[in-house]
Design an enzyme around this catalytic site. Structure first.
Site, PDB file in Angstrom:
ATOM      1  N   SER A 561      13.722  47.203 -25.064  1.00 49.76           N
ATOM      2  CA  SER A 561      13.370  45.500 -24.876  1.00 49.76           C
ATOM      3  C   SER A 561      14.202  44.987 -25.530  1.00 49.76           C
ATOM      4  O   SER A 561      14.796  45.716 -25.997  1.00 49.76           O
ATOM      5  CB  SER A 561      12.468  45.677 -25.268  1.00 49.76           C
ATOM      6  OG  SER A 561      11.642  43.700 -25.425  1.00 49.76           O
ATOM      7  N   TYR A 574       5.047  45.718 -31.195  1.00 50.27           N
ATOM      8  CA  TYR A 574       6.408  46.186 -29.903  1.00 50.27           C
ATOM      9  C   TYR A 574       7.647  46.508 -30.469  1.00 50.27           C
ATOM     10  O   TYR A 574       7.866  47.656 -30.067  1.00 50.27           O
ATOM     11  CB  TYR A 574       5.512  44.918 -29.750  1.00 50.27           C
ATOM     12  CG  TYR A 574       6.219  44.479 -27.541  1.00 50.27           C
ATOM     13  CD1 TYR A 574       5.793  45.911 -27.009  1.00 50.27           C
ATOM     14  CD2 TYR A 574       7.716  44.413 -28.066  1.00 50.27           C
ATOM     15  CE1 TYR A 574       6.783  46.024 -25.929  1.00 50.27           C
ATOM     16  CE2 TYR A 574       8.244  44.815 -26.915  1.00 50.27           C
ATOM     17  CZ  TYR A 574       7.314  44.755 -25.396  1.00 50.27           C
ATOM     18  OH  TYR A 574       8.032  45.172 -24.637  1.00 50.27           O
TER      19      TYR A 574
END
Length: 684
Positions: A561, A574
């Site tokens: 990400s 996350y």
């Protein structure tokens, strides 16, 4: 408008081809003769409709038929230059075609056109080939069928064989068909129904005779220690052996694999006669064109350990390659003595590997080819059983096998095949692939020729997605809880048993909880890290073992990400786990490079549409964080990028595909941003 003759022919073909007892996949051909008006002259013209080259009887349609003028086809007898030049007649068939379209005429066209019967079937039934390959086949044919079926000595398919069968039909008006030595059967009739009835009578009569008169154990007694292993044990052993076997089958050209543990195979490799019969090889041209002339047989009992078999394989492989090379050189020398220059050797690796107690592994350029090769070897086992039950199995001579395998016409057929897609022969294992980015990746890899394993926590959804992508020859769905090593290992076992191995591993499974530092619980932290950090580690670790054992290199791709390098609010668990994944890429690239395994990462951002993570509440939380409506989140992310473009799952899939192509053969340890340009996430 389709006429009744054609309709009847297609229906007969489909019925015959639907039963494997009658013929093998894509094997045999059928035909019908009839009269139509010539659109040019308005006169009646006699035509032949015959299954074209490469078609399959079970799925034949009118488009799969070649249509020829019988007057021109029969006239070829006047210009036939003799058996030494009969291959030239195949090109002449093109000058006999009627109309446009339709399939290319096959080598067997002469058999159908020259035999004086309105309807002709040529089939490869196991029972019929058992008679055709028995050492006393002529005597058995006369004994079993009387004068109704006539023996034809082996002759390579072609114009001369058509002349031979036509002569037999003329000389034996009482006959309904022939047994073709080493090859199959041909039957005929005045009507489509009669031809089909005669074909089935020959097949059923042969099968019944073998059943009634054959020895009960034609392959001899079971060898001690060679008995089939229990189902679960043999599948575990098969999965452990599969990468090593794929390595030897792919020495010259990468191959996809197929595993079979049918009772037919397990019984054969448990019996005393299996080494002798396997060494004799297959006989029917359709068989050995797909299985090679003989299999590689693991000469160890079922009780041998995986480690013992793996240690033995290099020696067996070397011997197999030497034997096949010698076979090629003998055949090539004979061809040159006839004034022919044979095609180059296509590879010396086995297409069939037999493992006592475990089963059979078959290989091909794609899954269907590998599966069909295995089906053909099962046909060959059935043929051997029938021949040995009544007599002794004796396939056609080695020199004739070579002439078929390296036939110029067969080589031309291979050269006409479409160019393989970029990821042909590669097998992809994609986690979290039942939705969102994972689904898009699976779709793209499959569209580029890869076999795809849809691995997802939801097995039912995984199987549904696989079915939407294609048949089981293209994609399968498996359950995969990536946070559980036993579940990961089970999923990978299913992958290697389905396709022979794994080449591309995509760590995509993930979830996200958008919470601030103080709202993030220990359970939240553990869940995020279990699925993505630990899950990626477990998948990579267990898949890498397969990649190393295959000796084919491979690709591991992490879907990380933008957040792995960019710090944003309310995202501690996350983003931290994405940073973990990002560094795993670097660590594994450094460790696995010596095995030719590339490890790269993708850093997406703002993938809202189609995203499982965003749909599960993440999107609502992020929209709240930024103070915008959830439905505007994609546009919001797009506007903050340099390119002002929204990122979709397909864009991430494009990057994965690119990294796995030969264009990136020298790239490893790379992180590719797919975020439309987020300056704060530039790698430094």
């Amino acid at each position: 408008m389709t006429n009744e003759t054609v309709t009847s022919l297609v229906e007969r073909s489909n019925r015959l081809g639907a039963d494997p007892r009658n013929t093998n996949y894509a094997g045999g051909n059928t035909s019908a003769k009839g009269v139509e008006k010539d659109p040019v002259t308005g006169q009646d013209v006699e035509l032949l409709w015959v299954k074209g080259s490469g078609g399959d009887l079970g799925t034949l349609t009118e488009k799969g038929l070649a249509v020829l003028r019988l007057d021109r086809l029969r006239a070829l007898q006047d210009v036939y230059p003799g058996v030494e030049r009969e291959d030239e007649m195949v090109a002449a068939f093109d000058y006999c075609l009627h109309g446009k379209g339709g399939a290319a005429p096959s080598i067997d066209t002469a058999m159908h056109g020259l035999v004086d019967a309105a309807h002709v079937d040529h089939l490869h039934p196991d029972a019929g080939i058992a008679i055709a390959t028995a050492v006393d086949g002529p005597e058995l044919t006369a004994k079993i069928f009387g004068g109704k079926v006539v023996w034809v000595p082996w002759r390579r398919p072609g114009f001369q064989l058509g002349l031979d069968i036509a002569a037999i039909k003329a000389q034996h008006p009482e006959a309904i068909g022939t047994v073709l030595g080493g090859h199959g059967i041909t039957a005929w009739g005045d009507t489509s129904e009669e031809a089909e009835r005669n074909s089935l009578w020959i097949i059923e009569t042969a099968a019944a005779y073998i059943e009634a008169n054959g020895r009960r154990e034609p392959f001899g007694p079971v060898l001690p220690g060679y008995e089939p292993l229990p189902a679960e044990e043999r599948r575990l052993k098969a999965a452990a052996l599969a990468p090593h076997l794929r390595a030897i089958a792919s020495h010259d050209n990468p191959q996809v694999g197929h595993y079979t543990d049918s009772d037919v195979v397990l019984d054969f490799v448990s019996r005393e006669a299996h080494p002798r019969l396997a060494e004799l090889g297959t006989s029917c041209p359709d068989h050995f064109l797909r299985t090679k002339v003989k299999p590689l047989v693991v000469d160890l009992p079922a009780t041998a350990s995986v480690e013992e078999i793996v240690e033995r394989l290099p020696e067996l492989h070397e011997a197999y390659r030497a034997d096949y090379t010698a076979y090629y050189e003998r055949g090539a020398a004979e061809a040159r003595a006839r004034g022919e220059e044979p095609p180059a050797m296509r590879g010396a690796d086995p297409a069939i590997v037999l493992v006592p107690g475990v089963g059979m592994f078959s290989y091909g350029a794609d899954k269907q080819t590998a599966r069909v090769a295995g089906e053909f070897y099962v046909n060959a086992i059935n043929v051997m059983r029938g021949a040995e039950a009544l007599s002794r199995y004796q396939p056609i001579d080695e020199s004739e096998k070579f002439r078929i395998e390296y036939w110029a016409l067969e080589e031309a057929k291979l050269q006409r095949r479409p160019k393989p897609k970029p990821l042909a022969t590669r097998i992809a294992f994609v986690t979290g692939a039942a939705s969102g980015i994972g689904r898009a990746i699976a779709d793209r890899l499959a569209s580029e020729g890869a076999c795809v394993v849809i691995a997802d926590l939801d097995a039912e959804k995984a199987q549904g997605v696989a079915a939407e992508i294609g048949s089981a020859d293209v994609a399968i769905g498996v359950a995969a809880n990536v946070a559980d090593e036993a579940a990961v290992q089970a999923a990978l076992r299913e992958a290697v048993l389905a396709f022979g191995g794994v080449d591309i591993v995509v760590n995509n499974a993930g979830l996200s909880l958008s919470k601030s530092l103080f709202d993030t619980t220990e359970a939240d932290w553990d869940l995020q890290h279990d699925v993505m950090a630990k899950g990626s580690f477990l998948v990579s670790k267990n898949a890498a073992r397969i990649l190393v054992d295959q000796k084919l290199g491979g690709d591991i791709v992490y879907i990380s990400s933008k957040n792995s390098v960019f710090a944003g609010p309310n995202n501690i668990a996350y983003s931290a786990t994405k940073a973990d994944q990002a560094h795993q890429v670097r660590l594994l690239a450094a460790e696995l490079g010596e095995h030719g395994i590339k490890v790269n990462g993708i850093n997406p951002d703002g993938v809202v549409r189609g995203s499982g993570i965003f749909a599960s509440g993440w999107g609502a939380n992020r929209a709240k964080t930024y103070g915008i409506p959830e439905e505007d989140l994609g546009k919001f992310y797009a506007q903050r990028t340099l390119l002002k473009r929204e990122v979709l799952p397909e864009h991430v899939a494009n990057a994965v595909y690119a990294l796995c192509t030969s264009d990136f053969s020298h790239t490893t340890g790379l992180h590719v941003p797919v975020d439309a340009g987020v300056a704060q996430a530039f790698l430094r």
